[in-house]
Design a protein around this motif. Structure first.
Motif, PDB file in Angstrom:
ATOM      1  N   ALA A 196      -3.802  -1.396   1.349  1.00  0.00           N
ATOM      2  CA  ALA A 196      -3.120  -0.120   1.171  1.00  0.00           C
ATOM      3  C   ALA A 196      -3.451   0.744   2.380  1.00  0.00           C
ATOM      4  O   ALA A 196      -4.621   0.916   2.722  1.00  0.00           O
ATOM      5  CB  ALA A 196      -3.583   0.553  -0.119  1.00  0.00           C
TER       6      ALA A 196
ATOM      7  N   VAL B 186      -2.240   4.620  -5.414  1.00  0.00           N
ATOM      8  CA  VAL B 186      -2.227   3.203  -5.770  1.00  0.00           C
ATOM      9  C   VAL B 186      -2.686   3.122  -7.220  1.00  0.00           C
ATOM     10  O   VAL B 186      -3.811   3.477  -7.538  1.00  0.00           O
ATOM     11  CB  VAL B 186      -3.167   2.388  -4.852  1.00  0.00           C
ATOM     12  CG1 VAL B 186      -3.174   0.926  -5.263  1.00  0.00           C
ATOM     13  CG2 VAL B 186      -2.781   2.552  -3.391  1.00  0.00           C
ATOM     14  N   ASP B 187      -1.799   2.651  -8.095  1.00  0.00           N
ATOM     15  CA  ASP B 187      -2.081   2.619  -9.523  1.00  0.00           C
ATOM     16  C   ASP B 187      -2.325   1.176  -9.965  1.00  0.00           C
ATOM     17  O   ASP B 187      -1.406   0.368 -10.018  1.00  0.00           O
ATOM     18  CB  ASP B 187      -0.893   3.217 -10.278  1.00  0.00           C
ATOM     19  CG  ASP B 187      -1.165   3.412 -11.753  1.00  0.00           C
ATOM     20  OD1 ASP B 187      -2.213   2.945 -12.256  1.00  0.00           O
ATOM     21  OD2 ASP B 187      -0.317   4.029 -12.416  1.00  0.00           O
ATOM     22  N   LEU B 188      -3.577   0.867 -10.274  1.00  0.00           N
ATOM     23  CA  LEU B 188      -3.946  -0.481 -10.715  1.00  0.00           C
ATOM     24  C   LEU B 188      -3.807  -0.655 -12.222  1.00  0.00           C
ATOM     25  O   LEU B 188      -4.069  -1.731 -12.742  1.00  0.00           O
ATOM     26  CB  LEU B 188      -5.380  -0.802 -10.288  1.00  0.00           C
ATOM     27  CG  LEU B 188      -5.688  -0.717  -8.799  1.00  0.00           C
ATOM     28  CD1 LEU B 188      -7.134  -1.121  -8.529  1.00  0.00           C
ATOM     29  CD2 LEU B 188      -4.734  -1.574  -7.992  1.00  0.00           C
TER      30      LEU B 188
ATOM     31  N   ALA C  72      -8.528  -0.647   2.045  1.00  0.00           N
ATOM     32  CA  ALA C  72      -7.874   0.662   2.039  1.00  0.00           C
ATOM     33  C   ALA C  72      -8.131   1.360   3.374  1.00  0.00           C
ATOM     34  O   ALA C  72      -9.269   1.427   3.828  1.00  0.00           O
ATOM     35  CB  ALA C  72      -8.414   1.513   0.894  1.00  0.00           C
TER      36      ALA C  72
ATOM     37  N   ILE D  84      -6.785   5.978  -5.611  1.00  0.00           N
ATOM     38  CA  ILE D  84      -6.670   4.677  -6.270  1.00  0.00           C
ATOM     39  C   ILE D  84      -7.034   4.878  -7.734  1.00  0.00           C
ATOM     40  O   ILE D  84      -8.163   5.272  -8.051  1.00  0.00           O
ATOM     41  CB  ILE D  84      -7.575   3.621  -5.610  1.00  0.00           C
ATOM     42  CG1 ILE D  84      -7.223   3.475  -4.123  1.00  0.00           C
ATOM     43  CG2 ILE D  84      -7.448   2.288  -6.337  1.00  0.00           C
ATOM     44  CD1 ILE D  84      -8.111   2.534  -3.345  1.00  0.00           C
TER      45      ILE D  84
ATOM     46  N   ILE E 117     -13.578  -2.486  -2.948  1.00  0.00           N
ATOM     47  CA  ILE E 117     -12.716  -1.713  -2.063  1.00  0.00           C
ATOM     48  C   ILE E 117     -13.452  -1.511  -0.752  1.00  0.00           C
ATOM     49  O   ILE E 117     -14.565  -0.981  -0.721  1.00  0.00           O
ATOM     50  CB  ILE E 117     -12.321  -0.369  -2.684  1.00  0.00           C
ATOM     51  CG1 ILE E 117     -11.519  -0.624  -3.970  1.00  0.00           C
ATOM     52  CG2 ILE E 117     -11.497   0.462  -1.697  1.00  0.00           C
ATOM     53  CD1 ILE E 117     -11.089   0.619  -4.696  1.00  0.00           C
TER      54      ILE E 117
ATOM     55  N   ILE F 285     -11.332   7.544  -5.663  1.00  0.00           N
ATOM     56  CA  ILE F 285     -11.293   6.497  -6.680  1.00  0.00           C
ATOM     57  C   ILE F 285     -11.317   7.232  -8.011  1.00  0.00           C
ATOM     58  O   ILE F 285     -12.277   7.930  -8.312  1.00  0.00           O
ATOM     59  CB  ILE F 285     -12.500   5.542  -6.586  1.00  0.00           C
ATOM     60  CG1 ILE F 285     -12.713   5.029  -5.159  1.00  0.00           C
ATOM     61  CG2 ILE F 285     -12.371   4.425  -7.610  1.00  0.00           C
ATOM     62  CD1 ILE F 285     -11.585   4.248  -4.571  1.00  0.00           C
TER      63      ILE F 285
END
Length: 93
Positions: A10, A19-21, A35, A44, A79, A90
């Motif tokens: 990313a 960024v959606d996990l 990242a 994230i 990460i 985060i």
């Protein structure tokens, strides 16, 4: 939305990226995300059932954790990368 996340990259420069996990069905053992933030911001979103291990470097930038993982997480997301003149957040959801 992914059935299984094994890793990825990313990058954001001069902007904002989320960024959606949370849409991942599962996160593979040893999942690693690279990242990179330059003059921007990246957030994230990580489900609480996973723990984040960060190896990110910062130069005139911030690295922030919001929230906490569950006491007994299902796995770890690694990460790495870095932020320069920006912010990397985060956020446990």
């Amino acid at each position: 939305s992914l059935p299984r996340l094994a890793g990825g990259n990313a990058n954001v420069s001069f902007g904002e990226l989320i960024v959606d996990l949370c849409g991942c069905g599962e996160i593979a053992d040893g999942c690693s995300i690279e990242a990179a933030v330059s003059f921007g911001s990246m957030t994230i979103l990580v489900p609480r059932c996973y723990r984040v291990q960060s190896g990110c470097n910062t130069a005139f930038a911030g690295l922030e954790f919001e929230g906490h993982p569950d006491p007994d997480p299902k796995g770890t997301v690694h990460i790495s990368g870095g932020a320069s003149f920006g912010a990397l957040t985060i956020h446990y959801v």
